[in-house]
Each structure stands twice: as C-alpha cells, then as structure tokens.
Design a protein around this motif. Structure first.
Motif, short mmCIF file in Angstrom:
data_model
loop_
_atom_site.label_atom_id
_atom_site.label_comp_id
_atom_site.label_asym_id
_atom_site.label_seq_id
_atom_site.Cartn_x
_atom_site.Cartn_y
_atom_site.Cartn_z
N LYS A 70 0.83 -1.21 0.00
CA LYS A 70 0.00 0.00 0.00
C LYS A 70 0.86 1.26 0.00
N ASP A 71 2.03 1.18 0.61
CA ASP A 71 2.92 2.35 0.71
C ASP A 71 4.34 1.93 0.35
N ILE A 72 4.47 1.24 -0.77
CA ILE A 72 5.75 0.62 -1.12
C ILE A 72 6.88 1.62 -1.30
N HIS A 73 6.59 2.80 -1.82
CA HIS A 73 7.66 3.78 -2.03
C HIS A 73 8.24 4.26 -0.70
N HIS A 74 7.41 4.32 0.32
CA HIS A 74 7.90 4.66 1.66
C HIS A 74 8.77 3.53 2.20
N TYR A 75 8.22 2.32 2.21
CA TYR A 75 8.93 1.21 2.85
C TYR A 75 10.22 0.86 2.13
N ILE A 76 10.22 0.94 0.82
CA ILE A 76 11.39 0.52 0.06
C ILE A 76 12.59 1.43 0.33
N ASN A 77 12.31 2.62 0.87
CA ASN A 77 13.39 3.57 1.18
C ASN A 77 13.80 3.55 2.65
N GLN A 78 13.25 2.62 3.42
CA GLN A 78 13.62 2.50 4.83
C GLN A 78 14.75 1.50 4.99
N PRO A 79 15.60 1.68 5.99
CA PRO A 79 16.70 0.72 6.22
C PRO A 79 16.18 -0.55 6.89
N LEU A 80 16.83 -1.66 6.57
CA LEU A 80 16.53 -2.92 7.26
C LEU A 80 17.18 -2.89 8.63
N ASN A 81 16.41 -3.20 9.66
CA ASN A 81 16.94 -3.30 11.01
C ASN A 81 16.73 -4.73 11.49
N PHE A 82 17.82 -5.48 11.60
CA PHE A 82 17.71 -6.89 11.95
C PHE A 82 17.49 -7.06 13.45
N ILE A 83 16.67 -8.03 13.79
CA ILE A 83 16.28 -8.25 15.18
C ILE A 83 16.54 -9.70 15.55
N ASN A 84 16.55 -9.95 16.84
CA ASN A 84 16.57 -11.33 17.32
C ASN A 84 15.24 -11.98 16.92
N PRO A 85 15.27 -13.14 16.26
CA PRO A 85 14.02 -13.78 15.85
C PRO A 85 13.00 -13.93 16.98
N LYS A 86 13.48 -14.06 18.22
CA LYS A 86 12.57 -14.20 19.36
C LYS A 86 11.84 -12.89 19.66
N ASP A 87 12.34 -11.77 19.11
CA ASP A 87 11.71 -10.48 19.35
C ASP A 87 10.67 -10.13 18.29
N SER A 88 10.44 -11.01 17.36
CA SER A 88 9.42 -10.76 16.34
C SER A 88 8.04 -10.62 16.99
N LYS A 89 7.26 -9.69 16.47
CA LYS A 89 5.90 -9.53 16.98
C LYS A 89 5.03 -10.73 16.63
N TYR A 90 5.51 -11.57 15.71
CA TYR A 90 4.78 -12.77 15.31
C TYR A 90 5.38 -14.04 15.91
N TYR A 91 6.23 -13.88 16.93
CA TYR A 91 6.97 -15.02 17.45
C TYR A 91 6.06 -16.19 17.87
N ASP A 92 4.97 -15.90 18.53
CA ASP A 92 4.08 -16.97 18.99
C ASP A 92 3.46 -17.74 17.82
N ILE A 93 3.40 -17.10 16.66
CA ILE A 93 2.81 -17.75 15.47
C ILE A 93 3.86 -18.58 14.74
N VAL A 94 5.08 -18.06 14.65
CA VAL A 94 6.10 -18.70 13.79
C VAL A 94 7.12 -19.55 14.55
N LYS A 95 7.10 -19.51 15.87
CA LYS A 95 8.18 -20.15 16.64
C LYS A 95 8.25 -21.67 16.44
N ASN A 96 7.16 -22.29 16.06
CA ASN A 96 7.18 -23.75 15.88
C ASN A 96 7.52 -24.20 14.47
N GLN A 97 7.80 -23.24 13.60
CA GLN A 97 8.26 -23.63 12.26
C GLN A 97 9.61 -24.33 12.39
N LYS A 98 9.83 -25.32 11.56
CA LYS A 98 11.00 -26.19 11.68
C LYS A 98 12.32 -25.42 11.71
N ARG A 99 12.46 -24.40 10.86
CA ARG A 99 13.74 -23.69 10.74
C ARG A 99 13.74 -22.32 11.40
#
Length: 215
Positions: A70-99
């Motif tokens: 929806k706002d791709i021109h904004h997001y595409i110009n933002q820097p990537l900030n890497f996080i600890n995977p455990k700090d993802s806001k979706y951690y409870d959803i994705v934590k059981n994925q194999k990898r």
C-alpha cells in the motif's frame, strides 16, 4: 528422499531446464514481481532471468505485506533493522516452524520480513539493497496468496489496491471475488497455498507468460 523432497527436486528441474525456451515467450526481460513469498524468485528462475525484485527468498505475514504494498515507495526507502528472531511480533505464530530462528528477521519501519532462504544478515541486506535498485516501476506485478495469517480482510484489501497488475493464488473457494484471484489445487491437508504449488510459465491456472507480457 521423501516424496515431498522428490516433488520439489522435479519441480526445480521443470523450472530450470526449459528456462531459455520459455524466455522466448516473453516480450520483455525487465520486469519486477513484488511477492509475499518465494514465488517471484521462482518465476525469474523459470525464465533464466536476473532477479529484479527485493522480495526474493523471503516472506511477509499477510497484514504486513498489505501494508508494504500500500505504501511501497515509503517502505522501500527505509533501512533494514535486523532483530533477534525471538523479538518478532509474530513469534508466537512462527516459533514452531522447523527452521525458525536459523535465518535473519528484519524490521522495515513497522513491518517485518523473514529472510528464510538467507544464511546471514549481511547476505540478506546486500541482496535486498542490490535488488531494490533493479525495481522496474514501469513494469511491475503485485502477487499475493492466502499464506501466513491471511483472512478475507487482507484479500479484500488486496482487491481494492489501485494497481492494474496483480494476481492472488488461493486454495479457498470463498476468496474468489475478482478475476485475478486464482484457485489452485493443492493437497487437501493444505489450509493455504505454498510457493511450490503456485504456477509459472503457461499453466492450466494462468498463463504467466501472457501476464508478464501485459505489464
């Protein structure tokens, strides 16, 4: 090798072996596929083309993907900030994925990107930044599917996007609300489509060659 492993290996051969022949079906070699999963990278491979999109080898949760496009021109110009995977806001959803936890996860402003086919933050950042520069804004296809927490709300938001070139793959008949939403046959155990079941080239579901030629 498992049956699924054999299927994926055969699928890779089906994409790559006739790639140069398939490329001759296109009227352009420069176009960008913005995808919520790995499908875009598979499409470039099926034509033996350089990858011209940053959304390669990664996935978004559906709500974040809709925000992104929806706002791709904004997001595409933002820097990537890497996080600890455990700090993802979706951690409870994705934590059981194999990898999960073995690949980089980054925030792009207020959305998250899961670089599932990358081995390091450095690799993910370098390829993302390089491919951002390759985006062809004049020939762009937006692709969505019913993965990663997708609901009817996200489907309807995607339908409402004021962009001409878009396509969505699903296994759910109830999502068929627009001509560019394609129902894909997958195993009955699958509650959502996966990139490896999504069509490329000319298929019984959609002629991707024609789709790209029309961009």
């Amino acid at each position: 090798m498992s049956i699924e492993g054999l299927r994926l290996k055969l699928l890779t051969l089906k994409r790559k072996l006739p790639a140069n022949f398939r490329k001759r079906k296109l009227n352009k070699n420069k176009f960008t596929i913005i995808s919520n999963n790995c499908w875009g990278g598979e499409v470039y491979e099926c034509y033996n083309l350089i990858k011209q999109s940053p959304t390669i080898g990664l996935y978004f949760m559906s709500k974040d993907y809709i925000k992104f496009i929806k706002d791709i021109h904004h997001y595409i110009n933002q820097p990537l900030n890497f996080i600890n995977p455990k700090d993802s806001k979706y951690y409870d959803i994705v934590k059981n994925q194999k990898r999960y936890g073995t690949y980089p996860v980054a925030r792009l402003d207020d959305i998250e990107i899961f670089f599932m086919h990358y081995v390091s933050k450095e690799q993910a950042k370098a390829k993302w930044n390089r491919r951002v520069k390759r985006i062809d804004w004049d020939h762009i296809l937006y692709k969505f599917n019913d993965q990663n927490g997708c609901s009817m709300n996200e489907i309807e938001e995607f339908i409402a996007l004021p962009v001409k070139n878009k396509i969505c793959f699903t296994v759910h008949k109830e999502y068929l609300k627009a001509p560019y939403i394609k129902l894909i046959k997958a195993p009955k155990s699958h509650q959502e489509i996966r990139a490896s079941y999504e069509p490329f080239g000319k298929s019984k579901y959609v002629n991707v060659n024609d789709l790209i030629n029309s961009l």
